[in-house]
Design a protein around this motif. Structure first.
Motif, mmCIF file in Angstrom:
data_model
loop_
_atom_site.group_PDB
_atom_site.id
_atom_site.type_symbol
_atom_site.label_atom_id
_atom_site.label_comp_id
_atom_site.label_asym_id
_atom_site.label_seq_id
_atom_site.Cartn_x
_atom_site.Cartn_y
_atom_site.Cartn_z
ATOM 1 N N GLU A 201 -16.439 36.172 -13.012
ATOM 2 C CA GLU A 201 -17.846 35.776 -13.107
ATOM 3 C C GLU A 201 -17.567 34.241 -12.226
ATOM 4 O O GLU A 201 -18.703 33.441 -12.069
ATOM 5 C CB GLU A 201 -18.645 35.463 -14.368
ATOM 6 C CG GLU A 201 -18.923 36.825 -14.380
ATOM 7 C CD GLU A 201 -20.026 37.391 -15.997
ATOM 8 O OE1 GLU A 201 -19.923 35.821 -17.095
ATOM 9 O OE2 GLU A 201 -20.568 38.183 -16.941
ATOM 10 N N GLU A 202 -16.412 34.430 -11.028
ATOM 11 C CA GLU A 202 -16.481 32.689 -11.028
ATOM 12 C C GLU A 202 -17.393 32.860 -9.425
ATOM 13 O O GLU A 202 -17.754 33.741 -9.222
ATOM 14 C CB GLU A 202 -15.153 33.049 -9.820
ATOM 15 C CG GLU A 202 -14.181 32.060 -9.616
ATOM 16 C CD GLU A 202 -13.574 30.565 -10.415
ATOM 17 O OE1 GLU A 202 -14.371 29.797 -10.401
ATOM 18 O OE2 GLU A 202 -12.583 31.438 -11.937
ATOM 19 N N GLU A 203 -18.617 31.561 -9.333
ATOM 20 C CA GLU A 203 -19.209 31.288 -8.992
ATOM 21 C C GLU A 203 -18.356 30.575 -7.639
ATOM 22 O O GLU A 203 -17.568 30.896 -7.156
ATOM 23 C CB GLU A 203 -19.910 30.021 -9.582
ATOM 24 C CG GLU A 203 -21.321 30.434 -9.074
ATOM 25 C CD GLU A 203 -22.153 29.175 -10.453
ATOM 26 O OE1 GLU A 203 -21.942 28.304 -9.324
ATOM 27 O OE2 GLU A 203 -22.270 29.399 -10.709
ATOM 28 N N LEU A 204 -19.099 31.857 -6.230
ATOM 29 C CA LEU A 204 -18.818 30.657 -5.203
ATOM 30 C C LEU A 204 -19.947 30.286 -4.652
ATOM 31 O O LEU A 204 -20.847 31.023 -4.351
ATOM 32 C CB LEU A 204 -17.343 31.993 -4.338
ATOM 33 C CG LEU A 204 -17.673 31.939 -2.708
ATOM 34 C CD1 LEU A 204 -16.427 30.782 -2.638
ATOM 35 C CD2 LEU A 204 -17.294 32.903 -2.343
ATOM 36 N N ASN A 205 -20.169 29.305 -4.115
ATOM 37 C CA ASN A 205 -21.690 28.702 -3.460
ATOM 38 C C ASN A 205 -21.022 27.750 -1.573
ATOM 39 O O ASN A 205 -19.834 27.557 -2.244
ATOM 40 C CB ASN A 205 -21.487 27.220 -4.169
ATOM 41 C CG ASN A 205 -22.438 28.159 -5.451
ATOM 42 O OD1 ASN A 205 -22.998 28.639 -5.497
ATOM 43 N ND2 ASN A 205 -22.802 26.726 -6.490
ATOM 44 N N GLU A 272 -33.115 21.317 -3.953
ATOM 45 C CA GLU A 272 -32.184 21.028 -5.324
ATOM 46 C C GLU A 272 -30.200 20.777 -5.152
ATOM 47 O O GLU A 272 -30.319 21.357 -3.832
ATOM 48 C CB GLU A 272 -32.161 22.051 -6.109
ATOM 49 C CG GLU A 272 -31.362 21.929 -8.178
ATOM 50 C CD GLU A 272 -31.688 22.906 -8.307
ATOM 51 O OE1 GLU A 272 -31.301 23.568 -9.029
ATOM 52 O OE2 GLU A 272 -32.484 23.718 -7.673
ATOM 53 N N TYR A 273 -29.464 19.910 -5.420
ATOM 54 C CA TYR A 273 -28.933 19.381 -4.900
ATOM 55 C C TYR A 273 -27.266 20.666 -6.176
ATOM 56 O O TYR A 273 -27.911 21.024 -7.092
ATOM 57 C CB TYR A 273 -27.889 18.505 -5.530
ATOM 58 C CG TYR A 273 -26.649 18.494 -5.943
ATOM 59 C CD1 TYR A 273 -25.593 17.229 -4.897
ATOM 60 C CD2 TYR A 273 -25.688 19.138 -6.783
ATOM 61 C CE1 TYR A 273 -24.452 18.039 -4.269
ATOM 62 C CE2 TYR A 273 -24.390 19.068 -6.700
ATOM 63 C CZ TYR A 273 -23.631 18.133 -5.295
ATOM 64 O OH TYR A 273 -22.934 17.746 -5.366
ATOM 65 N N VAL A 274 -26.362 21.093 -4.842
ATOM 66 C CA VAL A 274 -26.112 21.911 -4.898
ATOM 67 C C VAL A 274 -24.480 21.437 -4.792
ATOM 68 O O VAL A 274 -24.303 21.437 -3.305
ATOM 69 C CB VAL A 274 -25.964 23.329 -4.368
ATOM 70 C CG1 VAL A 274 -25.173 24.312 -4.213
ATOM 71 C CG2 VAL A 274 -27.879 23.989 -4.211
ATOM 72 N N GLY A 275 -23.124 21.724 -5.379
ATOM 73 C CA GLY A 275 -21.536 21.923 -4.939
ATOM 74 C C GLY A 275 -21.357 22.482 -4.011
ATOM 75 O O GLY A 275 -22.095 23.739 -4.718
ATOM 76 N N PHE A 276 -20.688 22.736 -3.213
ATOM 77 C CA PHE A 276 -20.019 23.975 -2.481
ATOM 78 C C PHE A 276 -18.754 24.092 -2.247
ATOM 79 O O PHE A 276 -18.343 23.215 -2.341
ATOM 80 C CB PHE A 276 -20.848 24.067 -0.999
ATOM 81 C CG PHE A 276 -21.955 24.103 -0.831
ATOM 82 C CD1 PHE A 276 -23.030 25.225 -1.059
ATOM 83 C CD2 PHE A 276 -22.610 22.397 -0.286
ATOM 84 C CE1 PHE A 276 -24.494 25.007 -0.840
ATOM 85 C CE2 PHE A 276 -24.424 22.658 -0.105
ATOM 86 C CZ PHE A 276 -24.798 24.106 -0.503
ATOM 87 N N ASP A 277 -18.427 24.815 -2.765
ATOM 88 C CA ASP A 277 -16.974 25.745 -2.648
ATOM 89 C C ASP A 277 -16.143 25.244 -1.321
ATOM 90 O O ASP A 277 -15.330 25.578 -1.022
ATOM 91 C CB ASP A 277 -16.461 26.749 -3.440
ATOM 92 C CG ASP A 277 -17.304 26.530 -4.559
ATOM 93 O OD1 ASP A 277 -16.908 26.509 -5.746
ATOM 94 O OD2 ASP A 277 -18.265 27.285 -5.224
ATOM 95 N N ALA A 278 -17.322 25.508 -0.217
ATOM 96 C CA ALA A 278 -17.359 26.277 0.675
ATOM 97 C C ALA A 278 -18.122 25.479 2.468
ATOM 98 O O ALA A 278 -19.413 26.708 1.571
ATOM 99 C CB ALA A 278 -16.869 27.598 1.655
ATOM 100 N N ILE A 279 -17.834 24.861 3.148
ATOM 101 C CA ILE A 279 -18.740 24.180 3.920
ATOM 102 C C ILE A 279 -18.379 24.811 5.389
ATOM 103 O O ILE A 279 -17.630 24.983 5.978
ATOM 104 C CB ILE A 279 -19.301 22.810 3.826
ATOM 105 C CG1 ILE A 279 -19.488 23.008 2.340
ATOM 106 C CG2 ILE A 279 -20.331 22.763 4.503
ATOM 107 C CD1 ILE A 279 -19.704 21.294 2.057
ATOM 108 N N TYR A 280 -18.865 25.312 6.197
ATOM 109 C CA TYR A 280 -18.442 25.515 7.540
ATOM 110 C C TYR A 280 -19.899 24.994 8.475
ATOM 111 O O TYR A 280 -20.862 24.672 8.666
ATOM 112 C CB TYR A 280 -18.461 26.327 7.754
ATOM 113 C CG TYR A 280 -18.500 26.989 9.574
ATOM 114 C CD1 TYR A 280 -16.586 26.810 10.005
ATOM 115 C CD2 TYR A 280 -18.690 27.921 10.676
ATOM 116 C CE1 TYR A 280 -16.055 26.605 10.589
ATOM 117 C CE2 TYR A 280 -18.107 27.684 12.041
ATOM 118 C CZ TYR A 280 -16.913 27.296 11.170
ATOM 119 O OH TYR A 280 -15.973 27.714 13.206
#
Ligand SMILES: C[S@@+](CC[C@H](N)C(=O)[O-])C[C@H]1O[C@@H](n2cnc3c(N)ncnc32)[C@H](O)[C@@H]1O
Length: 378
Positions: A201-205, A272-280
């Protein structure tokens, strides 16, 4: 005032003296006669190109410091003096010119940042006076690009392309491999965490700035992100994304505006603030200063020390020297805000031929694509 025949004569003599590696004559021409070092001969060479071709670092340094040589002038084939040094294996000259370029660009970025607020005020004044602004290009002015029509089509090899009103390639199908590897590298820590864990259930944003042909977004979808935000302002791109069903993909949400508007909405708590795991980041018709401004917000957007950022590094991709200069400059700017950068090579060798019907070709002899992979330094 016309440039005098006499001044031109001395400037051409200077190029000749540099090509003959005659440093004494170069010193006389620059120091006493004040010959100009920025003048170009019939093949577009300046005295600096000539000095680079004979591998004379001291002469290059002298032309830049004591004369009025300009490091980034290109000849008729699009080569800077540094590119000439590179093609002739003059490593010491190349390294020296690379250092000069990096210093000059760092300084320019700092001065541009300082002038930016004043410029904004000036622009407002012009508007209020009702003065007509000069016609701007879709390739270099973001607002002009966003108001222009786009065409989604295929090139003769069947690759998808997006072309703007002026015939500039906004996104080319041959960049697919770059996008595939970028998505893979961005999601690597997530793939490693999830490996072997059944029904993880690892999240990926993830967030991608600039949809284009949706190539990287399609690759990001392969990692089944929990939240997949796409920031895209162009109405034609948004219509294209809708027509290929991208709005209905799992986890996908489009922010229909520019990344600056998104950041403003975050600040105003409309987003809404979202912390991202990957940003391009891969926009169009913006400048290095825009990418640099985006760098500054990364520490607030990256979710954890494992989170990664990458951007399309086409900066200075018309020349080997310029590409190396911008590789170093961007790495230094990322370091300033606490991010380390690792560079990986992606071979795009055969891809560069597919430019028919599209203006502003780039990459040429630059070499492999350098893929930046950045994370917070701890
Ligand atoms: C080169 S394409 C991106 C291609 C994409 N990486 C892909 O894989 O297909 C650039 C995209 O950035 C968008 N864009 C331009 N200015 C922007 C801005 N200020 N904010 C966000 N996106 C922008 C353009 O409309 C275009 O869709």
């Amino acid at each position: 005032m016309d440039y005098s025949a006499e001044a031109l004569g001395y400037a051409l003599q200077l190029i000749e003296a540099a090509a003959e590696d005659d440093f004494e004559k170069v010193k006389v021409l620059v120091g006493e006669i004040k010959a100009d070092a920025w003048v170009q001969d019939a093949q577009g060479w300046t005295a600096l190109h000539a000095a680079a071709s004979v591998g004379n670092v001291a002469m290059c340094k002298y032309l830049l410091r004591s004369g009025n040589a300009v490091w980034q002038i290109v000849d008729n084939l699009g080569c800077t003096a540094g590119d000439i040094a590179f093609s002739l294996n003059e490593a010491a000259v190349y390294d020296f010119l690379l250092g000069e370029g990096v210093r000059a660009e760092m300084l320019r970025a700092a001065m541009e940042a300082a002038a930016a607020s004043e410029e904004e005020e000036e622009e407002e004044e012009i508007d209020e006076d009702g003065d007509v602004k000069p016609k701007l290009s879709t390739a270099s002015d973001n607002a002009t690009f966003l108001a222009s029509k786009l065409k989604f089509t295929k090139d003769s090899s069947g690759q998808e392309i997006a072309v703007d009103e002026e015939g500039n390639g906004v996104m080319m199908g041959w960049e697919r491999e770059i996008m595939r590897v970028s998505a893979e590298r961005l999601c690597e820590p997530f793939t490693a965490r999830r490996k072997g864990v059944k029904d993880s259930e690892e999240e990926l944003n993830v967030v991608n700035v600039g949809f284009g042909l949706g190539i990287i977004d399609s690759y990001l979808q392969e990692f089944s992100p929990t939240q997949h935000l796409i920031i895209e302002p162009h109405p034609d791109v948004l219509a294209h994304a809708r027509s290929i069903g991208f709005f209905d993909k799992p986890g996908v949400r489009f922010y229909e505006g520019t990344w600056r508007q998104y950041l403003k909405d975050l600040e105003d708590e409309k987003e809404e603030y979202v912390g991202f795991d990957a940003i391009y980041f891969d926009t169009y018709s913006e400048h290095y200063s825009d990418l640099h401004a985006f760098f500054d917000v990364l520490p607030n957007l990256l979710r954890s020390p494992e989170s990664r950022f990458s951007f399309f590094h086409g900066l200075g991709a018309t020349s080997r020297l310029l590409y190396d200069v911008y590789t170093s400059v961007s790495e230094l700017h990322l370091k300033d805000i606490g991010l380390t950068t690792e560079w990986g090579d992606v071979d795009i060798g055969n891809a560069v031929g597919t430019w028919e019907g599209v203006d502003r070709k780039y990459w040429g002899e630059v070499g492999p694509y350098r893929l930046p992979l950045c994370k917070l330094e701890f």
